[in-house]
Design a protein around this motif. Structure first.
Motif, mmCIF file in Angstrom:
data_model
loop_
_atom_site.group_PDB
_atom_site.id
_atom_site.type_symbol
_atom_site.label_atom_id
_atom_site.label_comp_id
_atom_site.label_asym_id
_atom_site.label_seq_id
_atom_site.Cartn_x
_atom_site.Cartn_y
_atom_site.Cartn_z
ATOM 1 N N GLY A 83 0.785 -1.232 0.000
ATOM 2 C CA GLY A 83 0.000 0.000 0.000
ATOM 3 C C GLY A 83 0.810 1.272 0.000
ATOM 4 O O GLY A 83 0.256 2.345 0.245
ATOM 5 N N ARG A 85 2.020 3.864 -2.048
ATOM 6 C CA ARG A 85 1.683 4.210 -3.435
ATOM 7 C C ARG A 85 1.645 5.697 -3.718
ATOM 8 O O ARG A 85 1.386 6.112 -4.857
ATOM 9 N N THR A 105 2.566 -2.000 -6.641
ATOM 10 C CA THR A 105 1.597 -1.426 -7.582
ATOM 11 C C THR A 105 2.060 -0.084 -8.151
ATOM 12 O O THR A 105 1.890 0.191 -9.355
ATOM 13 N N ASP A 130 6.502 -8.620 -8.650
ATOM 14 C CA ASP A 130 5.655 -9.760 -8.297
ATOM 15 C C ASP A 130 5.075 -10.311 -9.589
ATOM 16 O O ASP A 130 4.304 -9.616 -10.273
HETATM 17 O O1 LIG Z 1 3.130 -10.883 0.424
HETATM 18 C C1 LIG Z 1 2.051 -11.293 -0.007
HETATM 19 O O2 LIG Z 1 1.643 -12.458 0.262
HETATM 20 C C2 LIG Z 1 1.210 -10.412 -0.852
HETATM 21 C C3 LIG Z 1 0.043 -10.911 -1.381
HETATM 22 C C4 LIG Z 1 -0.754 -10.108 -2.159
HETATM 23 C C5 LIG Z 1 -0.377 -8.811 -2.411
HETATM 24 C C6 LIG Z 1 0.776 -8.294 -1.901
HETATM 25 C C7 LIG Z 1 1.600 -9.079 -1.123
HETATM 26 N N1 LIG Z 1 2.767 -8.650 -0.567
HETATM 27 C C8 LIG Z 1 3.520 -7.462 -0.666
HETATM 28 O O3 LIG Z 1 2.812 -6.283 -1.036
HETATM 29 C C9 LIG Z 1 3.602 -5.609 -1.988
HETATM 30 C C10 LIG Z 1 2.778 -4.852 -2.949
HETATM 31 O O4 LIG Z 1 2.002 -3.873 -2.316
HETATM 32 P P1 LIG Z 1 1.544 -2.623 -3.220
HETATM 33 O O5 LIG Z 1 1.158 -3.183 -4.523
HETATM 34 O O6 LIG Z 1 2.758 -1.759 -3.289
HETATM 35 O O7 LIG Z 1 0.423 -2.032 -2.471
HETATM 36 C C11 LIG Z 1 4.345 -6.702 -2.706
HETATM 37 O O8 LIG Z 1 5.506 -6.249 -3.345
HETATM 38 C C12 LIG Z 1 4.653 -7.655 -1.608
HETATM 39 O O9 LIG Z 1 5.818 -7.273 -0.942
#
Ligand SMILES: O=C(O)c1ccccc1N[C@@H]1O[C@H](COP(=O)(O)O)[C@@H](O)[C@H]1O
Length: 240
Positions: A83, A85, A105, A130
């Motif tokens: 989160g 962002r 994201t 990811d």
């Molecule tokens: O870690 C997880 O299991 C996971 C699952 C689903 C979404 C995110 C997850 N983890 C961490 O969250 C960041 C991404 O967050 P954002 O997109 O910046 O809000 C991702 O890189 C993981 O570290």
């Protein structure tokens, strides 16, 4: 030889430490207090904590106060994810005193902002790549976000200091890491890579440690620790 860093994970959903399978909402197994989990990893000798606000990543709220409380209670380095962002969420994350943040994201949806914060904050910013196959996923890993290698090239050119590479298909499954993905990413960047997803055994950690010369700097370990496949003490000894 440089040793592999280990980052035990504490993922927080609705105030609880949880593990997911493939990062899918609804697959949570709960492991109780995030603070207790983080303190346990610290007591076991961790030098890093990978701390994730899953609600913020999924857009189902946030655990911001709890995340700040846990980070402030740590004497070890903390990598914060989930989160982060925009300016407000980045400022809140950095104000916890964490060592670095991991952007997911935002790197896909607001690349200009990410380039700006990389320029401002240097190695306090990592980007989480990811992926399913070679397609990046954002918004709680629910939406496609472009090609891994095109995005990697762009972020490299913007000076991104480090990448956290997660194979979503492996995450939370105890099926072993995607070593080919790690090798391929390392072949395309000279920046350090933190491996995430699938670690199930000490042999998996030894295999990831074998990629340190190629550029793998660390490995995030989640489910295997919570499922007691090995202890953190054993894991640290295996890669030292
Ligand atoms: O870690 C997880 O299991 C996971 C699952 C689903 C979404 C995110 C997850 N983890 C961490 O969250 C960041 C991404 O967050 P954002 O997109 O910046 O809000 C991702 O890189 C993981 O570290």
């Amino acid at each position: 030889m440089t040793k592999l860093e280990l980052l035990p994970a504490v993922d927080v959903r609705d105030g609880q430490a949880v593990r997911l399978v493939h990062g899918e909402s609804g697959t949570e197994t709960s492991y109780g207090s995030p603070l207790e989990a983080a303190l346990a990893w610290q007591r076991a000798g961790a030098e890093w904590l990978h701390l994730v606000d899953l609600d913020a990543a999924f857009g189902t709220g946030d655990n911001r106060e709890l995340i700040a409380e846990v980070t402030k209670a740590m004497d070890i380095k903390v990598e914060l994810s989930g989160g982060i962002r925009d300016d407000a969420s980045l400022a809140a994350a950095l104000a916890t005193g964490c060592t670095r943040v991991n952007l997911g994201t935002a790197a896909l949806e607001t690349p200009e902002w990410v380039a700006k914060v990389i320029a401002e904050h240097g190695d306090k910013i990592a980007v989480g790549l990811d992926v399913r196959g070679t397609t990046l996923r954002g918004r709680g890993w629910t939406r496609d976000g472009g090609d891994l290698y095109e995005t990697l090239a762009r972020l490299d050119s913007e000076g991104c200091a480090r990448y956290v590479v997660t194979d979503i298909a492996k995450d939370g499954t105890l099926q072993g890491p995607n070593l080919d993905l790690l090798r391929n990413v390392c072949a395309r960047t000279d920046r350090p890579v933190v491996a995430s997803g699938g670690v199930s055994s000490l042999d998996d950690l030894r295999a990831i440690a074998g990629l340190v010369p190629q550029g793998v700097e660390g490995a995030i370990v989640g489910k295997a620790l919570y499922a007691k496949a090995f202890t953190l003490e054993e894991a640290l000894a295996a890669v030292s």
